[in-house]
Write a protein that holds these residues in place. Structure first.
Motif, short mmCIF file in Angstrom:
data_model
loop_
_atom_site.label_atom_id
_atom_site.label_comp_id
_atom_site.label_asym_id
_atom_site.label_seq_id
_atom_site.Cartn_x
_atom_site.Cartn_y
_atom_site.Cartn_z
N GLN A 26 50.42 62.04 2.51
CA GLN A 26 49.19 61.43 3.00
C GLN A 26 49.46 59.98 3.38
OE1 GLN A 26 46.11 61.15 0.11
NE2 GLN A 26 47.25 59.83 -1.29
N ASP A 27 48.60 59.50 4.30
CA ASP A 27 48.72 58.10 4.69
C ASP A 27 47.78 57.26 3.85
OD1 ASP A 27 46.17 58.52 5.70
OD2 ASP A 27 46.88 58.83 7.77
N SER A 28 47.67 55.98 4.20
CA SER A 28 46.85 55.07 3.39
C SER A 28 45.38 55.42 3.42
CB SER A 28 47.05 53.63 3.89
OG SER A 28 46.69 53.54 5.27
N SER A 29 44.93 56.14 4.43
CA SER A 29 43.52 56.54 4.51
C SER A 29 43.25 57.87 3.83
CB SER A 29 43.08 56.61 5.98
OG SER A 29 43.79 57.63 6.65
N ARG A 30 44.27 58.43 3.16
CA ARG A 30 44.18 59.70 2.45
C ARG A 30 43.92 60.88 3.37
NH1 ARG A 30 40.48 59.49 -2.62
NH2 ARG A 30 38.97 58.57 -1.19
N VAL A 31 44.58 60.86 4.50
CA VAL A 31 44.62 62.00 5.41
C VAL A 31 46.08 62.42 5.53
CG1 VAL A 31 44.20 62.81 7.76
CG2 VAL A 31 42.59 61.22 6.68
N GLY A 32 46.34 63.70 5.35
CA GLY A 32 47.73 64.11 5.38
C GLY A 32 47.90 65.61 5.55
#
Length: 606
Positions: A177-183
């Motif tokens: 996941q990335d910093s925005s919590r999408v992965g």
């Protein structure tokens, strides 16, 4: 080239030396208290790290731990236990004594999603929507800030609202996941229950920006397999894709763009509902081809039938039947029935073509509502060959033996389809139409015949009895008994279409009326069929036409029905055809009439 190789060698040497120095200078146990503190702060969970932490420098710089325990606040059982954990860390932040974790790998973990392992802290004040900083520890949810999480070769223990524990074995989960919590994620696991194993292997995307209020995810590539008892020998397997949204705090979900391939069947549609405390499901599916024989039935459900008729004497017919016939509902489907008794389900299913017990159904439509085992069957309809069927009513799955209250409407359904499903000898050919109301217990073919009761009209169209021709039997008996008439050799006797009524009760079908007529014969039948004892007693009364010869005899045969009675066990059937008695009675009647007429001629009345 030599200078380039030398440069790379120097860089590698410096890197190895730097990492070695780092390992010597930085003690990973200095981070132990910090990690416990951060887990407590972010989730409310208590992390216990048993043993010392140690460095691992190849193939990447990592910190290895011994056994770990993760416990929710107030819980009596740990939520996670694992043999070891690996933390991949970034090198440069370590120089300033900072711990940046790029990946967490947990091996041989036991994850418990049970009430004993759940948090038991009184909820605090209200939480602002979508406020990541306000996750209350009492909610028992994670605020995951790690870029890469892996769980390998682990066990998930989940307890459903009814208290039954399900063990998901060989859990392998990988989440980026990335910093925005999408992965993206990859998940594979296997569930064994009731001697059946269900395994999955999914890849997809996950959006946790609004968690714990909403979790959105999709399955972009998913494969599965279901094997075990009460299933086809090769099991059920295929691929699936869908997108979904789950609201953890309300346990509601929505499933969209659903596509499923199972063996040679396909389904598309959508679903929504509530997972707990009791499952509520709204399901809408369409299939181009649904082969339920490959999805629901075990290998022993294939039909194998053989009917042979032997006439051992002119007064006896033997019918032998060997059959392995399917049942309408398998007896060992108790697990599925228990699931119905604990759920509320509204289902709409349509199929361009469906196969069930070897029968091809076109335009299948099912609309039903199940409320904790009480199912309202609003529509169950389809086409079979040139006919169609429609069934409505209620089915109560709560008793050990399901009870039914149904209205049935069959139009031109082949008898070759009906007889095997009801487990009766396939001695008839043609089509059947009936409209009736039935109540009873059980859904198996035998139960329908022995445990149901009701009344219905019935039409038999294009009826044929390959083992015997009742009209030809009467013709042969008449010509043997008298040489005064002969049948027209150009005529080929055909049983007329017949219409009537019957009642069913206590395992006995009572024919109250069954009659038909064509250019060759008028026919009616009365009697009963005992399905419990596999016996019958039916009398056919025939008025045949097309005779040649004595006008008096022709007139007699045209006005006097000839009874043909079949009776006895199915596998030892007998018949009675008393043409001689009919002719003798007729001769006696004609003689008495002649004497009366002669007496009147001699003694005319004044």
């Amino acid at each position: 080239m030599r200078k380039l190789i030398t440069t790379f060698a120097i860089l590698i040497a410096v890197l190895v030396a730097g990492m070695t120095a780092l390992v010597l200078l930085v003690n990973p146990n200095d981070f132990k208290h910090y990690m416990v503190q951060q887990v407590k702060k972010r989730s409310g969970y208590q992390l216990t790290l048993k043993g010392d932490l140690r460095w691992h420098v190849w193939p990447r710089l990592s910190i290895l731990s011994g056994p770990i325990v993760l416990t929710a606040p107030g819980a009596s059982q740990p939520a996670v236990t694992a043999d070891n954990m690996r933390l991949d860390v970034e090198l440069l932040p370590l120089l300033s004594h900072q711990l940046h974790i790029s990946k967490v790998l947990v091996m041989h973990a036991v994850i418990q999603a049970t009430p004993d392992a759940a948090a038991k802290i009184t909820p605090a004040g209200p939480i602002a929507p979508d406020d990541n900083s306000s996750f209350a520890p009492s909610l028992g949810h994670w605020s995951l800030d790690i870029a890469h999480l892996s769980v390998a070769n682990s066990l998930l223990i989940w307890q459903d609202p009814q208290g039954e524990q399900l063990n998901f074995r060989n859990v392998d989960l990988s989440l980026h996941q990335d910093s925005s919590r999408v992965g993206r994620y990859h998940l594979s696991t296997a569930l064994t229950r009731n001697q059946q194993t269900f395994s999955i292997d999914f890849d997809g995307q996950m959006d946790a920006r609004h968690y714990p209020y909403k979790l959105a995810f999709s399955v972009d590539r998913g494969s599965y397999q279901l094997q075990g008892v009460s299933l086809p020998e090769q099991g059920v397997k295929g691929e699936t894709t869908f997108s979904a949204q789950w609201s953890p705090m309300s346990n509601t979900f929505d499933l969209n763009d659903f596509s499923l391939h199972a063996n040679d069947s396909d389904f598309t549609g959508e679903a929504s509902g509530v997972l707990a405390p009791a499952l509520q499901l709204n399901l809408k599916l369409h299939s181009q081809n649904a082969n339920f024989d490959q999805l629901l039935l075990s290998g022993g459900s294939q039909v194998s039938q053989q009917v042979a008729a032997q006439t051992s004497s002119p007064e006896r017919v033997d019918v032998q039947t060997r059959a392995r016939t399917p049942v309408v509902v398998e007896k060992n489907n108790r697990g599925f029935i228990d699931w119905l008794n604990q759920s509320e389900i509204t289902s709409q299913l349509t199929a361009d073509q469906a196969i069930w017990h070897g029968v091809t159904v076109k335009g299948l439509a099912l609309n039903a509502h199940n409320a904790m085992g009480m199912m309202s069957l609003n529509t169950l309809s389809g086409k079979v060959d040139d006919g169609h069927f429609a069934i409505q009513g209620k089915v109560d799955f709560r008793p050990d033996l399901a009870t039914v209250d149904l209205h049935t409407d069959l139009q031109h359904i082949p008898l070759q389809v009906v007889q095997p499903l009801l487990q009766i000898p396939p001695v008839l050919r043609g089509d059947v139409s009936l409209q009736g109301d039935f109540t009873g217990q059980g859904l198996r073919g035998k139960d329908i015949l022995t445990q149901w009761q009701g009344h219905s009209t019935i039409d038999l169209i294009g009826l044929d009895i390959p083992q015997m021709n009742v009209q030809q039997m009467v013709i042969d008996a008449v010509t043997r008994a008298s040489n005064r008439v002969n049948s027209d050799p150009t005529l080929h006797p055909v049983i007329p279409d017949m219409r009537g009524n019957f009642s069913l009760g206590n395992g006995t079908l009572q024919l109250t009326r069954l009659e038909g007529e064509n250019a060759q014969v008028s026919l009616n039948a009365l009697g009963e069929i005992n399905f419990a004892q596999h016996q019958l007693d039916i009398t056919f009364n025939l008025l045949t036409r097309g005779w040649k010869g004595d006008p008096g005899m022709i007139a007699l045969l045209a006005n006097q029905p000839i009874p043909l009675r079949f009776y006895g066990p199915w596998n030892h059937l007998q018949y009675s055809l008393s043409v001689d008695r009919l002719l003798k009675n007729n001769l006696k009647s004609r003689l008495q009439q002649w004497l009366k007429d002669n007496d009147k001629a001699k003694h005319p009345s004044s």
